[in-house]
Design a protein around this motif. Structure first.
Motif, PDB file in Angstrom:
ATOM      1  N   GLY A 268       0.835  -1.192   0.000  1.00  0.00           N
ATOM      2  CA  GLY A 268       0.000   0.000   0.000  1.00  0.00           C
ATOM      3  C   GLY A 268       0.869   1.241   0.000  1.00  0.00           C
ATOM      4  O   GLY A 268       2.068   1.177   0.256  1.00  0.00           O
ATOM      5  N   TYR A 269       0.264   2.396  -0.257  1.00  0.00           N
ATOM      6  CA  TYR A 269       1.055   3.628  -0.366  1.00  0.00           C
ATOM      7  C   TYR A 269       1.169   4.393   0.944  1.00  0.00           C
ATOM      8  O   TYR A 269       1.960   5.335   1.071  1.00  0.00           O
ATOM      9  N   LYS A 270       0.385   4.007   1.968  1.00  0.00           N
ATOM     10  CA  LYS A 270       0.406   4.725   3.245  1.00  0.00           C
ATOM     11  C   LYS A 270       1.333   4.045   4.252  1.00  0.00           C
ATOM     12  O   LYS A 270       1.422   2.809   4.277  1.00  0.00           O
ATOM     13  N   PRO A 271       2.008   4.821   5.100  1.00  0.00           N
ATOM     14  CA  PRO A 271       2.852   4.222   6.142  1.00  0.00           C
ATOM     15  C   PRO A 271       2.083   3.246   7.031  1.00  0.00           C
ATOM     16  O   PRO A 271       2.638   2.241   7.495  1.00  0.00           O
ATOM     17  N   SER A 272       0.795   3.508   7.233  1.00  0.00           N
ATOM     18  CA  SER A 272      -0.007   2.629   8.093  1.00  0.00           C
ATOM     19  C   SER A 272      -0.169   1.237   7.489  1.00  0.00           C
ATOM     20  O   SER A 272      -0.453   0.271   8.212  1.00  0.00           O
ATOM     21  N   ASP A 273       0.010   1.122   6.193  1.00  0.00           N
ATOM     22  CA  ASP A 273      -0.091  -0.186   5.539  1.00  0.00           C
ATOM     23  C   ASP A 273       1.063  -1.107   5.939  1.00  0.00           C
ATOM     24  O   ASP A 273       0.999  -2.321   5.706  1.00  0.00           O
ATOM     25  N   TYR A 274       2.106  -0.507   6.524  1.00  0.00           N
ATOM     26  CA  TYR A 274       3.287  -1.284   6.902  1.00  0.00           C
ATOM     27  C   TYR A 274       3.480  -1.314   8.417  1.00  0.00           C
ATOM     28  O   TYR A 274       4.509  -1.779   8.900  1.00  0.00           O
ATOM     29  N   LYS A 275       2.470  -0.833   9.142  1.00  0.00           N
ATOM     30  CA  LYS A 275       2.548  -0.781  10.594  1.00  0.00           C
ATOM     31  C   LYS A 275       2.686  -2.184  11.167  1.00  0.00           C
ATOM     32  O   LYS A 275       1.966  -3.112  10.800  1.00  0.00           O
ATOM     33  N   GLY A 306       8.851   2.302 -17.032  1.00  0.00           N
ATOM     34  CA  GLY A 306      10.193   1.731 -17.108  1.00  0.00           C
ATOM     35  C   GLY A 306      11.158   2.399 -16.151  1.00  0.00           C
ATOM     36  O   GLY A 306      10.780   2.839 -15.054  1.00  0.00           O
ATOM     37  N   VAL A 307      12.411   2.499 -16.551  1.00  0.00           N
ATOM     38  CA  VAL A 307      13.449   3.077 -15.680  1.00  0.00           C
ATOM     39  C   VAL A 307      13.095   4.529 -15.363  1.00  0.00           C
ATOM     40  O   VAL A 307      12.848   5.335 -16.269  1.00  0.00           O
ATOM     41  N   ARG A 308      13.112   4.868 -14.078  1.00  0.00           N
ATOM     42  CA  ARG A 308      12.681   6.200 -13.635  1.00  0.00           C
ATOM     43  C   ARG A 308      13.333   6.562 -12.308  1.00  0.00           C
ATOM     44  O   ARG A 308      13.988   5.746 -11.662  1.00  0.00           O
ATOM     45  N   ILE A 309      13.129   7.801 -11.884  1.00  0.00           N
ATOM     46  CA  ILE A 309      13.630   8.304 -10.610  1.00  0.00           C
ATOM     47  C   ILE A 309      12.449   8.572  -9.695  1.00  0.00           C
ATOM     48  O   ILE A 309      11.450   9.169 -10.119  1.00  0.00           O
ATOM     49  N   ASP A 310      12.558   8.133  -8.434  1.00  0.00           N
ATOM     50  CA  ASP A 310      11.497   8.378  -7.453  1.00  0.00           C
ATOM     51  C   ASP A 310      12.075   8.954  -6.169  1.00  0.00           C
ATOM     52  O   ASP A 310      13.232   8.699  -5.814  1.00  0.00           O
ATOM     53  N   THR A 311      11.235   9.706  -5.471  1.00  0.00           N
ATOM     54  CA  THR A 311      11.572  10.228  -4.150  1.00  0.00           C
ATOM     55  C   THR A 311      11.279   9.153  -3.101  1.00  0.00           C
ATOM     56  O   THR A 311      10.275   8.444  -3.197  1.00  0.00           O
ATOM     57  N   ILE A 312      12.150   9.059  -2.111  1.00  0.00           N
ATOM     58  CA  ILE A 312      12.004   8.017  -1.094  1.00  0.00           C
ATOM     59  C   ILE A 312      11.202   8.499   0.101  1.00  0.00           C
ATOM     60  O   ILE A 312      10.237   7.860   0.524  1.00  0.00           O
ATOM     61  N   GLU A 313      11.590   9.624   0.664  1.00  0.00           N
ATOM     62  CA  GLU A 313      11.005  10.099   1.918  1.00  0.00           C
ATOM     63  C   GLU A 313       9.511  10.350   1.788  1.00  0.00           C
ATOM     64  O   GLU A 313       9.044  10.994   0.853  1.00  0.00           O
ATOM     65  N   GLY A 314       8.753   9.823   2.753  1.00  0.00           N
ATOM     66  CA  GLY A 314       7.321  10.039   2.783  1.00  0.00           C
ATOM     67  C   GLY A 314       6.540   9.182   1.803  1.00  0.00           C
ATOM     68  O   GLY A 314       5.308   9.269   1.756  1.00  0.00           O
ATOM     69  N   LYS A 315       7.228   8.387   1.027  1.00  0.00           N
ATOM     70  CA  LYS A 315       6.578   7.503   0.060  1.00  0.00           C
ATOM     71  C   LYS A 315       6.632   6.062   0.553  1.00  0.00           C
ATOM     72  O   LYS A 315       7.292   5.733   1.533  1.00  0.00           O
ATOM     73  N   HIS A 316       5.936   5.176  -0.147  1.00  0.00           N
ATOM     74  CA  HIS A 316       5.952   3.779   0.271  1.00  0.00           C
ATOM     75  C   HIS A 316       7.344   3.163   0.169  1.00  0.00           C
ATOM     76  O   HIS A 316       7.649   2.185   0.848  1.00  0.00           O
ATOM     77  N   TRP A 317       8.217   3.763  -0.632  1.00  0.00           N
ATOM     78  CA  TRP A 317       9.590   3.264  -0.737  1.00  0.00           C
ATOM     79  C   TRP A 317      10.293   3.330   0.625  1.00  0.00           C
ATOM     80  O   TRP A 317      11.081   2.446   0.974  1.00  0.00           O
ATOM     81  N   GLU A 318      10.002   4.355   1.385  1.00  0.00           N
ATOM     82  CA  GLU A 318      10.616   4.496   2.703  1.00  0.00           C
ATOM     83  C   GLU A 318      10.133   3.390   3.647  1.00  0.00           C
ATOM     84  O   GLU A 318      10.920   2.814   4.403  1.00  0.00           O
ATOM     85  N   SER A 319       8.851   3.073   3.588  1.00  0.00           N
ATOM     86  CA  SER A 319       8.295   2.024   4.447  1.00  0.00           C
ATOM     87  C   SER A 319       8.773   0.645   4.025  1.00  0.00           C
ATOM     88  O   SER A 319       8.873  -0.267   4.859  1.00  0.00           O
ATOM     89  N   ARG A 320       9.063   0.480   2.743  1.00  0.00           N
ATOM     90  CA  ARG A 320       9.440  -0.838   2.205  1.00  0.00           C
ATOM     91  C   ARG A 320      10.944  -1.101   2.283  1.00  0.00           C
ATOM     92  O   ARG A 320      11.385  -2.233   2.064  1.00  0.00           O
TER      93      ARG A 320
END
Length: 328
Positions: A268-275, A306-320
């Motif tokens: 999921g995209y919310k931090p709570s999805d990884y609580k 395809g290949v791209r750049i994403d922001t980590i902070e505050g996104k699901h990438w940070e939780s994952r």
């Protein structure tokens, strides 16, 4: 002897399964081999429809993120040759036939002298005994794809235990890894990866071309292009390789540009999805290259472009995020 008759004799040696290359560390290679065995075992007894033994081998490996030929003669070119049966390891690809030019079937070695095979005339995927007289008679050899010796890594000398450069190799164009060289190599890796921005995503993409990438294939290609380093083939074995190097962290803010980031599955995209989830206990399913400034360079779906750049902070990438570190 007709092929069908020959393989009928081979199947006669069937027994029930009692249970269950290079840059990869011994631990990561063992894990990957076991993954292959576990995947293959799921299909014991499955009806064989429109695929042959080589298709099955290729399919199992692709489920582990390793793209192989689906032709039996193509499989014969993969990895390295293992001629001695006593040196077989789980996950090795076995070949049977009357000669190298007349291959009849391929299978996957499971360990304990057993292998799994999907030969179409016999309707079901079965486990056979390598010690049967017919199997021994028509066994031609094996190829090892996992933990085989990879291409030569970046052309830099090793260092002595006291971290002093090896003087014999300290020549122009072949300098030791000092901090300045590390910084340049990291930037070279990033530059190499940036050249592939927009390259389409394909799960299980071929490791032999750059027309499409999955996540670990992209990371592997960037390191190969930018530093001459050939990493293992999937995200989990790449993670084990980084851990083996010893320079890794579970805090993404401590990463350096050019480090590899490893992530768990999307929930999921919310931090709570990884609580309540401990990332360290989760299976690695994705990776990318840290760019610095809170950005990751990676690829993960066709829909994302395809290949791209994403922001980590505050996104699901940070939780994952599980951990990240240097492969240098």
């Amino acid at each position: 002897m007709k092929k069908s008759k020959l393989l009928n004799l081979l199947i006669a040696g069937s027994i029930a399964l009692s249970g269950l290359t290079g840059f990869s560390s011994a631990v990561s290679a063992q894990t990957e081999r076991q993954d292959i065995v576990n995947i293959a075992n799921k299909y014991i007894g499955y009806q064989i429809t429109n695929y042959n033994s080589a298709d099955f081998v290729s399919y199992v490996y692709k489920k582990e993120g390793i793209n192989l030929s689906s032709s039996i003669y193509g499989l014969r070119q993969e990895g390295v040759l293992i001629q001695n049966q006593n040196e077989l390891q789980a996950g090795d690809i076995l070949f049977f036939g009357t000669s190298p030019k007349n291959l009849l079937a391929s299978g996957i070695y499971l360990g304990d002298r057993k292998f799994i095979i999907a030969y179409k005339p016999y309707k079901k995927i079965k486990v056979l005994n390598l010690d049967s007289s017919i199997a021994q008679k028509y066994y031609l050899g094996a190829r090892r794809v996992i933990n085989h010796q990879p291409e030569t890594p970046i052309n830099v000398p090793s260092k002595t235990p006291n971290n002093k450069p090896n003087d014999q190799n300290n020549t122009p164009g072949n300098q030791p890894f000092d901090s300045k060289n590390f910084s340049q190599i990291r930037q070279n890796i990033i530059n190499a990866g940036m050249k592939y921005l927009g390259t389409p995503y394909e799960y299980g993409s071929s490791r032999s071309d750059t027309s499409t990438f999955d996540c670990s294939d992209f990371v592997r290609q960037a390191f190969k292009d930018g530093a001459g380093i050939v990493l293992p083939t999937n995200s989990r074995t790449q993670a084990a390789y980084v851990k083996q190097k010893g320079n890794y962290t579970t805090d993404w803010r401590k990463l350096k540009p050019g480090d590899i980031m490893f992530f768990m599955s999307y929930r999921g995209y919310k931090p709570s999805d990884y609580k309540g989830i401990d990332p360290s206990t989760q299976r690695i399913t994705h990776n990318g290259i840290y760019l610095g400034d809170g950005k990751v360079l990676h690829t993960y779906s066709q829909e994302s472009g395809g290949v791209r750049i994403d922001t980590i902070e505050g996104k699901h990438w940070e939780s994952r995020f599980i951990f990240g570190g240097s492969a240098l």
